[in-house]
Design a protein around this motif. Structure first.
Motif, PDB file in Angstrom:
ATOM      1  N   THR A   1      -6.952   0.881  -4.787  1.00  0.00           N
ATOM      2  CA  THR A   1      -7.801   2.007  -4.404  1.00  0.00           C
ATOM      3  C   THR A   1      -8.389   1.788  -3.021  1.00  0.00           C
ATOM      4  O   THR A   1      -8.833   0.686  -2.687  1.00  0.00           O
ATOM      5  CB  THR A   1      -8.956   2.173  -5.409  1.00  0.00           C
TER       6      THR A   1
ATOM      7  N   HIS B   1      -8.690   7.361  -3.043  1.00  0.00           N
ATOM      8  CA  HIS B   1      -7.295   7.588  -3.419  1.00  0.00           C
ATOM      9  C   HIS B   1      -6.779   6.348  -4.123  1.00  0.00           C
ATOM     10  O   HIS B   1      -6.953   5.222  -3.634  1.00  0.00           O
ATOM     11  CB  HIS B   1      -6.421   7.891  -2.199  1.00  0.00           C
ATOM     12  N   GLU B   2      -6.117   6.548  -5.263  1.00  0.00           N
ATOM     13  CA  GLU B   2      -5.533   5.458  -6.030  1.00  0.00           C
ATOM     14  C   GLU B   2      -4.018   5.555  -5.902  1.00  0.00           C
ATOM     15  O   GLU B   2      -3.426   6.588  -6.212  1.00  0.00           O
ATOM     16  CB  GLU B   2      -5.983   5.547  -7.491  1.00  0.00           C
ATOM     17  N   PHE B   3      -3.370   4.476  -5.449  1.00  0.00           N
ATOM     18  CA  PHE B   3      -1.952   4.536  -5.077  1.00  0.00           C
ATOM     19  C   PHE B   3      -1.000   4.397  -6.262  1.00  0.00           C
ATOM     20  O   PHE B   3       0.070   4.994  -6.273  1.00  0.00           O
ATOM     21  CB  PHE B   3      -1.653   3.440  -4.036  1.00  0.00           C
ATOM     22  N   ASN B   4      -1.331   3.626  -7.261  1.00  0.00           N
ATOM     23  CA  ASN B   4      -0.400   3.393  -8.369  1.00  0.00           C
ATOM     24  C   ASN B   4      -0.112   4.668  -9.153  1.00  0.00           C
ATOM     25  O   ASN B   4       1.025   4.917  -9.565  1.00  0.00           O
ATOM     26  CB  ASN B   4      -0.951   2.316  -9.312  1.00  0.00           C
ATOM     27  N   PHE B   5      -1.130   5.494  -9.372  1.00  0.00           N
ATOM     28  CA  PHE B   5      -0.940   6.752 -10.089  1.00  0.00           C
ATOM     29  C   PHE B   5      -0.917   7.949  -9.142  1.00  0.00           C
ATOM     30  O   PHE B   5      -0.634   9.069  -9.562  1.00  0.00           O
ATOM     31  CB  PHE B   5      -2.045   6.944 -11.135  1.00  0.00           C
ATOM     32  N   GLY B   6      -1.264   7.719  -7.880  1.00  0.00           N
ATOM     33  CA  GLY B   6      -1.198   8.789  -6.891  1.00  0.00           C
ATOM     34  C   GLY B   6      -2.287   9.831  -7.013  1.00  0.00           C
ATOM     35  O   GLY B   6      -2.078  10.990  -6.644  1.00  0.00           O
ATOM     36  N   ASN B   7      -3.462   9.468  -7.485  1.00  0.00           N
ATOM     37  CA  ASN B   7      -4.557  10.422  -7.666  1.00  0.00           C
ATOM     38  C   ASN B   7      -5.583  10.313  -6.539  1.00  0.00           C
ATOM     39  O   ASN B   7      -5.949   9.214  -6.125  1.00  0.00           O
ATOM     40  CB  ASN B   7      -5.279  10.185  -8.991  1.00  0.00           C
ATOM     41  N   THR B   8      -6.013  11.474  -6.062  1.00  0.00           N
ATOM     42  CA  THR B   8      -7.153  11.540  -5.143  1.00  0.00           C
ATOM     43  C   THR B   8      -8.323  12.140  -5.915  1.00  0.00           C
ATOM     44  O   THR B   8      -8.195  13.204  -6.530  1.00  0.00           O
ATOM     45  CB  THR B   8      -6.837  12.401  -3.922  1.00  0.00           C
TER      46      THR B   8
ATOM     47  N   SER C   1      -9.192  13.061 -11.355  1.00  0.00           N
ATOM     48  CA  SER C   1      -8.392  12.003 -11.957  1.00  0.00           C
ATOM     49  C   SER C   1      -8.667  11.963 -13.462  1.00  0.00           C
ATOM     50  O   SER C   1      -9.834  11.932 -13.869  1.00  0.00           O
ATOM     51  CB  SER C   1      -8.744  10.644 -11.321  1.00  0.00           C
TER      52      SER C   1
ATOM     53  N   GLN D   1      -5.772   7.664 -16.169  1.00  0.00           N
ATOM     54  CA  GLN D   1      -5.239   7.204 -14.887  1.00  0.00           C
ATOM     55  C   GLN D   1      -6.364   6.797 -13.920  1.00  0.00           C
ATOM     56  O   GLN D   1      -6.158   6.783 -12.704  1.00  0.00           O
ATOM     57  CB  GLN D   1      -4.372   8.302 -14.256  1.00  0.00           C
TER      58      GLN D   1
END
Length: 623
Positions: free
Chosen positions: A426, A458-465, A499, A503
């Protein structure tokens, strides 16, 4: 019986100036002799409680009646000094025509020889006739400062504070009037303003007192050279920079106060005070010196907490508060905690981290901050292993207002009974603002505290902002002047949007329960229930507390409280989901560092995993 006006040495300081006496150290006993015991009584003519209390509080004979005097000479000296103290007490209540008698073994103390032989215990009788209460006839400030449109320069007018015709002519009101009149000029740049003349006349036949104060403002002052005295490791130019007194800027006492507060916030000095030059120089230049005393640059500390539900914890830190002569602070923190009563090594939570603060970046009120932390948490709701870092700036906007803005990054591994193992990477931004007007941070009796924070990330593993926000407010109100009964309340709310729970890293979700939240419930056991019987975090939070704090005596106090908390799966609170309540009581032991807290709490609507009751021990009030 000695009349007030018959003893000029008694008029030692009544209206802000020493008129007579003072050479005998207020006649305080300074002799060594055999202990002289005495018994004292006081009789005040009339039934004015305010006058009686003022006299009783002023008399050293009464205050020290359980402590023997130093010989007969010491007792006589103490009695003679009481003439002055009692006279001043009468004047503070507006009585200027009374009389005072202090008899020791039946003889007036003012006429006793210092080596007189007294009985043991000696008999002391104080008799006071306050006489009539005077009111102001004339109450005037000559050469008062002009009105100002600048709210920062506002000073209450003396007539608004009791210095006015017809008001009770208390001596304190005259002194206060002089201070206010002088301060009004100082706020407008006249640093050496003073009361140049006092004309105070009593009309005993009318019970009136005329008081006329003349103010001499002197020249307007502007900041001259700034110097530093007493520094050792600190850079004097940096100290002057942090004081932030603009060269040739108009003098303002508020600037000096802010400078002292700013230097104190550096954490380097045990004392830091501004000292004005005695004289204003050519062109109105007023040199300012800062007198400082540095603390040792390195220090460390250790502390701990305990709760039957939150577990036990130990925290320690080491800090260097002046790395390179400009108050740069490096701090290393470490902590170990356990929510298990078994203290099994596998159940422990660890944290170790370092933080760095560089003050005075861009402006004297702006700090650069950076930190890195390694965390291992072992909680009932989840296990977490993480590394997180942040850097940014904090800014002191005013005495009570502070803002912060930081970039954050975190890599974490989580394991929990609901979603098993997950990883999160994140990055985000944290912006917040804090208002704090509490009179005491560890044991407030009045004031407000408010904090608001937004954290887009922004969290990269699940791609959520997503965006996370919290807001909290606290209020403190004392019921009495002695601040022995205080009502404290707090309310906190939070939300997460963008989110889903499945996730989102658990540390970004909301939980409640425990000593800093809803007492009585297991730590972080208030959340969103799942079909398999475990609790996970939610996307909204509402929690609050109300406490009634009472002080029993100087050492002990008692507290009664109610806490509540609600965690919902949606981004907005769903109060249809059961809100949890906890009630309890506690005791406080007051120390110089703050009260030691012992609370007993019971959950009113507990769920699986919650205890029947909880006990909490810590330093400082719960909030």
């Amino acid at each position: 019986m000695i009349g007030i006006t018959a003893d000029p040495a008694a008029a030692f300081e009544l209206f802000g100036v020493r008129i007579f006496g003072g050479g005998d150290k207020d006649a305080v006993e300074d002799v060594i002799g055999e202990p002289q015991n005495y018994e004292v009584q006081i009789d005040v003519l009339g039934s004015d409680d305010a006058v009686t209390d003022a006299l009783a509080n002023a008399s050293q004979l009464l205050t020290d009646q359980n402590k023997p005097a130093s010989g007969s000479a010491g007792l006589i000296a103490k009695a003679r000094a009481d003439y002055q103290r009692l006279l001043a007490a009468l004047y503070t209540e507006g009585h200027y025509g009374g009389s005072i008698s202090i008899k020791v073994d039946g003889q007036e103390a003012g006429r006793l020889a210092p080596d007189a032989t007294l009985s043991d215990p000696a008999s002391v009788f104080i008799s006071v006739d306050p006489g009539p209460q005077f009111r102001f006839g004339q109450a005037e400030i000559v050469n008062a400062a002009p009105a100002t449109a600048d709210p920062d320069d506002f000073v209450a007018r003396p007539e608004e504070e009791g210095f006015a015709s017809g008001e009770i002519a208390r001596s304190g009101e005259i002194k206060k009037a002089g201070r206010l009149a002088v301060e009004a000029w100082r706020q407008q740049g006249f640093a050496k303003a003073k009361v140049s003349k006092r004309r105070i006349e009593a009309a005993h036949d009318q019970n009136l007192l005329d008081a006329i104060l003349t103010i001499r403002p002197g020249r307007k002052a502007y900041y001259g050279p700034v110097t530093v005295e007493g520094n050792d490791r600190m850079d004097p130019e940096f100290i002057a920079y942090m004081a932030d007194l603009p060269p040739n800027g108009e003098y303002d006492p508020d600037d000096l106060k802010r400078a002292e507060e700013r230097l104190a916030r550096l954490g380097v000095f045990s004392t830091a005070r501004a000292e004005e030059a005695e004289q204003i120089g050519s062109g109105g230049s007023l040199p300012i010196a800062f007198i400082v005393q540095e603390q040792l640059p390195r220090h460390f500390g250790i502390g701990g907490t305990f709760s039957t539900t939150d577990g036990a914890g130990i925290q320690a830190f080491w800090q260097h508060r002046n790395l390179a002569g400009k108050a740069e602070r490096l701090r290393v923190d470490a902590s170990v905690a356990s929510t298990s009563s078994s203290f099994d090594l596998d159940s422990l939570s660890y944290r170790i981290g370092a933080s760095f603060v560089k003050p005075g970046v861009f402006t004297p009120d702006t700090n650069f901050v950076a930190s890195v932390n390694g965390i291992r948490e072992n909680l009932k709701a989840y296990d977490r292993t993480a590394v997180l870092a942040e850097m940014g700036f904090t800014r002191i906007i005013s005495k009570n207002l502070m803002a912060r803005a930081k970039l954050t990054g975190e890599y974490a591994k989580f394991s929990d009974p609901v979603f098993a193992k997950r990883e999160f990477t994140t990055v985000g931004f944290v912006g917040g603002i804090t208002f704090d007007s509490r009179d005491n941070k560890t044991d407030p009796a009045h004031g407000y505290y408010a904090d608001a924070e937004l954290q887009p990330f922004h969290e990269f593993n699940f791609g959520n902002t997503a965006i996370r926000g919290t807001v909290e407010g606290r209020i403190y109100r004392a019921f009495d002047r002695q601040e022995r009964a205080v009502l404290a309340a707090r309310l906190k709310a939070g939300f997460l949007a963008g989110s889903p729970i499945s996730q989102t890293a658990p540390d970004k979700l909301f939980f409640a329960g425990g000593g800093g939240s809803v007492r009585g419930y297991a730590y972080r056991n208030i959340g969103v229930a799942t079909p398999i019987g475990f609790v996970t975090g939610g996307r909204s939070l509402v929690e609050g507390s109300v406490e009634l704090r009472t002080r029993i005596n100087e050492a002990f106090g008692a507290v009664a409280f109610v806490d509540m908390g609600n965690v919902s799966a949606s981004s907005f609170p769903d109060f249809a989901q059961k809100t949890r309540f906890g009630v309890g009581a506690g005791v406080r032991y007051y120390t110089g560092l703050g009260p030691i807290r012992l609370d007993f709490a019971v959950p009113l609507n507990k769920q699986a995993g919650d205890p029947d009751f909880s006990i909490y021990i810590g330093l400082g009030q719960a909030f």
